[in-house]
Design an enzyme around this catalytic site. Structure first.
Site, PDB file in Angstrom:
ATOM      1  N   ASP A  70      29.466  21.709  45.159  1.00 58.63           N
ATOM      2  CA  ASP A  70      29.015  21.255  46.629  1.00 58.63           C
ATOM      3  C   ASP A  70      29.850  21.526  47.868  1.00 58.63           C
ATOM      4  OD1 ASP A  70      27.858  18.791  47.729  1.00 58.63           O
ATOM      5  OD2 ASP A  70      29.495  17.430  47.359  1.00 58.63           O
ATOM      6  N   HIS A  87      23.951  28.888  49.961  1.00 50.63           N
ATOM      7  CA  HIS A  87      23.437  29.120  48.924  1.00 50.63           C
ATOM      8  C   HIS A  87      24.196  30.564  47.916  1.00 50.63           C
ATOM      9  CE1 HIS A  87      22.713  24.938  48.655  1.00 50.63           C
ATOM     10  NE2 HIS A  87      21.150  24.974  49.579  1.00 50.63           N
ATOM     11  N   LEU A 181      31.999  32.763  25.529  1.00 48.71           N
ATOM     12  CA  LEU A 181      32.212  31.269  26.588  1.00 48.71           C
ATOM     13  C   LEU A 181      30.352  31.068  26.825  1.00 48.71           C
ATOM     14  CD1 LEU A 181      32.573  29.826  28.592  1.00 48.71           C
ATOM     15  CD2 LEU A 181      31.914  31.776  30.731  1.00 48.71           C
TER      16      LEU A 181
END
Length: 296
Positions: A70, A87, A181
């Site tokens: 956020d 972004h 991962l």
């Protein structure tokens, strides 16, 4: 939240080059950018050394970390930049956090890129987020494959552009056998949607006489959730949220039932190695009882 469903439910498998809208978005996004943290060789060694110097116990790290990324737009606004710049900076930072997670032995990382609720933002911003998500996926497939990282997109595919669904399918097919991962990008995702789609799938199976309603239990519901492909790592041990907000915002509602939470005022683009180590240190200081009493 940042910009980046369950890819198995995607409705198209066309290659990225065959999708003109995607090509035009990708062309607009191909701008000079900083290099992401190196996660092989010297970069991995340096990250591992930082973990040891922090005093953290590698054997007690969370196996699955989830992040609510956020603050990108606010970060940009404070610098006189556009939301798109925020972004983009958030996307670069995600690449760095992925590298650190792999180097430190985290087994699964779920990044909340875009919620279903975010789709109500101005169309230009939503289109940019979708395009940037697609670009980040396509631009990193080869690197993630070399590093043994599996990439899976989770969320409501019916809300995604066809070219983004295609990119998600390509990433899943190219990396599904990797095990260093498990990276899950939650795009057009919400926790309530996830539970509803799981219930609908079970209802369809019951309607087809494949199971009895009385057979439905927590494990069956969990097995239909978007994160179920991560197996034993499907539920996050630690949920991190940046930018000072103190809520889940409809993220992994079922899966985070026993997660530990870490909130920071840092905006996502500024959440770096030091902040990540602080979150892990906080996690290791928690007494996780999972509803049980601790005998003295």
């Amino acid at each position: 939240m940042l910009l980046l469903s369950h890819s198995s439910s995607a409705t198209t498998t066309r290659g990225l080059a065959a999708a003109p809208p995607a090509c035009s978005r990708r062309a607009r996004l191909l701008l000079p950018r900083a290099r992401a943290a190196d996660t092989t060789g010297v970069g991995a060694d340096r990250a591992a050394e930082a973990l040891l110097q922090s005093g953290l116990r590698p054997e007690s790290l969370p196996r699955h970390v989830a992040v609510v990324m956020d603050g990108n737009s606010r970060w940009a606004r404070a610098r006189g930049l556009t939301p798109a710049d925020g972004h983009k900076a958030g996307g670069r930072n995600l690449e760095r956090i992925v590298g650190l997670s792999r180097a430190w032995g985290i087994r699964a990382l779920t990044a909340f890129v875009c919620s279903r609720e975010n789709l109500s933002r101005p169309m230009a911003e939503v289109d940019y987020m979708m395009g940037l998500s697609e670009w980040l996926i396509g631009d990193n497939i080869d690197k993630l494959s070399r590093q043994g990282i599996r990439l899976q997109v989770i969320g409501d595919t019916t809300k995604m552009p066809g070219s983004l669904r295609s990119a998600a399918v390509q990433a899943d097919e190219a990396t599904r056998h990797n095990s260093q991962l498990h990276l899950m990008l939650a795009i057009c995702y919400s926790g309530r949607w996830d539970m509803v789609q799981a219930c609908r799938e079970l209802a369809r199976e019951a309607q087809a006489n494949q199971l009895s309603p009385d057979d439905i239990d927590e494990s069956l519901v969990a097995g239909k959730l978007a994160t179920s492909a991560a197996g034993e790592f499907s539920c996050p041990d630690l949920v991190i949220r940046t930018s000072g907000e103190l809520r889940l915002s409809n993220f992994l509602l079922w899966q985070s039932a026993y997660s530990e939470f870490f909130f920071t005022d840092k905006m996502w683009p500024d959440f770096g190695e030091a902040e990540y180590l602080e979150a892990l240190r906080s996690f290791q200081g928690r007494d996780r009882r999972f509803g049980q009493s601790r005998l003295l």
